[in-house]
Design an enzyme around this catalytic site. Structure first.
Site, mmCIF file in Angstrom:
data_model
loop_
_atom_site.group_PDB
_atom_site.id
_atom_site.type_symbol
_atom_site.label_atom_id
_atom_site.label_comp_id
_atom_site.label_asym_id
_atom_site.label_seq_id
_atom_site.Cartn_x
_atom_site.Cartn_y
_atom_site.Cartn_z
ATOM 1 N N GLY A 20 0.775 -1.248 0.000
ATOM 2 C CA GLY A 20 0.000 0.000 0.000
ATOM 3 C C GLY A 20 0.801 1.289 0.000
ATOM 4 N N ILE A 96 -7.277 -9.691 -11.801
ATOM 5 C CA ILE A 96 -7.632 -9.159 -13.119
ATOM 6 C C ILE A 96 -9.137 -8.921 -13.157
ATOM 7 C CG2 ILE A 96 -7.689 -9.673 -15.595
ATOM 8 C CD1 ILE A 96 -5.009 -11.133 -15.166
ATOM 9 N N LEU A 97 -9.516 -7.695 -13.484
ATOM 10 C CA LEU A 97 -10.943 -7.352 -13.528
ATOM 11 C C LEU A 97 -11.534 -7.783 -14.869
ATOM 12 C CD1 LEU A 97 -10.514 -3.808 -11.952
ATOM 13 C CD2 LEU A 97 -11.614 -5.786 -10.845
ATOM 14 N N HIS A 113 2.094 0.268 -13.167
ATOM 15 C CA HIS A 113 2.796 -0.996 -13.424
ATOM 16 C C HIS A 113 4.305 -0.764 -13.331
ATOM 17 C CE1 HIS A 113 3.332 -5.017 -15.005
ATOM 18 N NE2 HIS A 113 4.243 -4.523 -15.824
HETATM 19 C C1 GAR Z 1 3.915 -1.445 -7.251
HETATM 20 O O1 GAR Z 1 5.253 -1.560 -7.664
HETATM 21 C C2 GAR Z 1 2.988 -1.511 -8.453
HETATM 22 O O2 GAR Z 1 3.519 -0.917 -9.607
HETATM 23 C C3 GAR Z 1 2.868 -3.009 -8.643
HETATM 24 O O3 GAR Z 1 2.749 -3.497 -7.324
HETATM 25 C C4 GAR Z 1 3.473 -2.662 -6.436
HETATM 26 C C5 GAR Z 1 2.566 -2.286 -5.307
HETATM 27 O O4 GAR Z 1 3.282 -1.635 -4.291
HETATM 28 N N1 GAR Z 1 1.727 -3.346 -9.451
HETATM 29 C C6 GAR Z 1 1.693 -4.392 -10.253
HETATM 30 O O5 GAR Z 1 2.606 -5.175 -10.368
HETATM 31 C C7 GAR Z 1 0.398 -4.554 -11.020
HETATM 32 N N2 GAR Z 1 0.572 -5.476 -12.080
HETATM 33 P P1 GAR Z 1 2.506 -0.892 -3.126
HETATM 34 O O6 GAR Z 1 1.523 -1.903 -2.539
HETATM 35 O O7 GAR Z 1 3.574 -0.506 -2.140
HETATM 36 O O8 GAR Z 1 1.804 0.308 -3.708
#
Ligand code: GAR
Length: 191
Positions: A20, A96-97, A113
């Site tokens: 988060g 995935i939605l 991403h």
């Molecule tokens: C982030 O690096 C985001 O880009 C990635 O998950 C992490 C979440 O970090 N998202 C994906 O890989 C989506 N395919 P966070 O929970 O600290 O925000």
């Protein structure tokens, strides 16, 4: 007398699955005057660590089990309608939605991403970039469509990969850029 308020902000939900840090960052951004969005809801598909930020800032949170994804999406849609949400930011949301869900929020769901798309869609982006001896990776904010990590790109940022880069050090550099890129992308959309 009625209190004078500024222009109405866009009621936004953030979807998370993990730590988060992007949620925390977006909550802080949403509290600034320049922010076009207000965060009224946090959705998680499990007891995600990041839900602590919803508690900290007293934002409504809902945990929706995705074992039956169709039912989960119906539940989410009804909460979104009830709370009059009209913008969704996926922030490390690992489900995935469906096409049906996305159609209902066409052009109103964005995602961040951890790669310089279209390279490295999907998972384990940093390890794959390192194994392929890439010179750079990065992060991308894009609209969500029915295909994984393939919607129209809003903004992206390159991150240089050094000679002795590790997965952890690369991830650290990327997340730092994500925290600048996500608010910048939201400003770009609404300004
Ligand atoms: C982030 O690096 C985001 O880009 C990635 O998950 C992490 C979440 O970090 N998202 C994906 O890989 C989506 N395919 P966070 O929970 O600290 O925000």
């Amino acid at each position: 007398m009625e209190k004078l308020t500024g222009p109405k902000k866009i009621k936004t939900a953030i979807f998370i699955s993990g730590r988060g840090s992007n949620l925390n960052n977006l909550i802080k951004f949403a509290k600034t005057k320049k922010s076009p969005i207000i965060i009224d809801l946090v959705i998680a598909n499990k007891q995600a660590k990041g839900l602590k930020y919803a508690d900290q800032y007293k934002i409504l949170k809902k945990i929706i089990n995705f074992k039956k994804s169709k039912i989960a999406e119906q539940k989410i849609l009804s909460i979104l309608e009830k709370k009059k949400i009209n913008f969704i930011c996926l922030a490390g949301f690992m489900k995935i939605l469906s096409n049906n869900f996305i159609k209902k929020f066409k052009g109103k769901i964005i995602n961040i991403h951890p790669s310089y798309l279209p390279k490295y869609k999907g998972l384990n982006t940093s390890v794959r970039a390192l194994n392929n001896n890439e010179k750079f990776s990065g992060c991308t904010v894009h609209y969500v469509n029915a295909r994984l990590d393939s919607g129209k790109i809003i903004m992206q940022k390159k991150v240089k990969i050094e000679k002795n880069e590790s997965e952890a050090s690369l991830d650290k550099k990327i997340i730092k850029e994500e925290h600048k890129l996500y608010p910048a992308s939201i400003l770009k959309i609404f300004n």
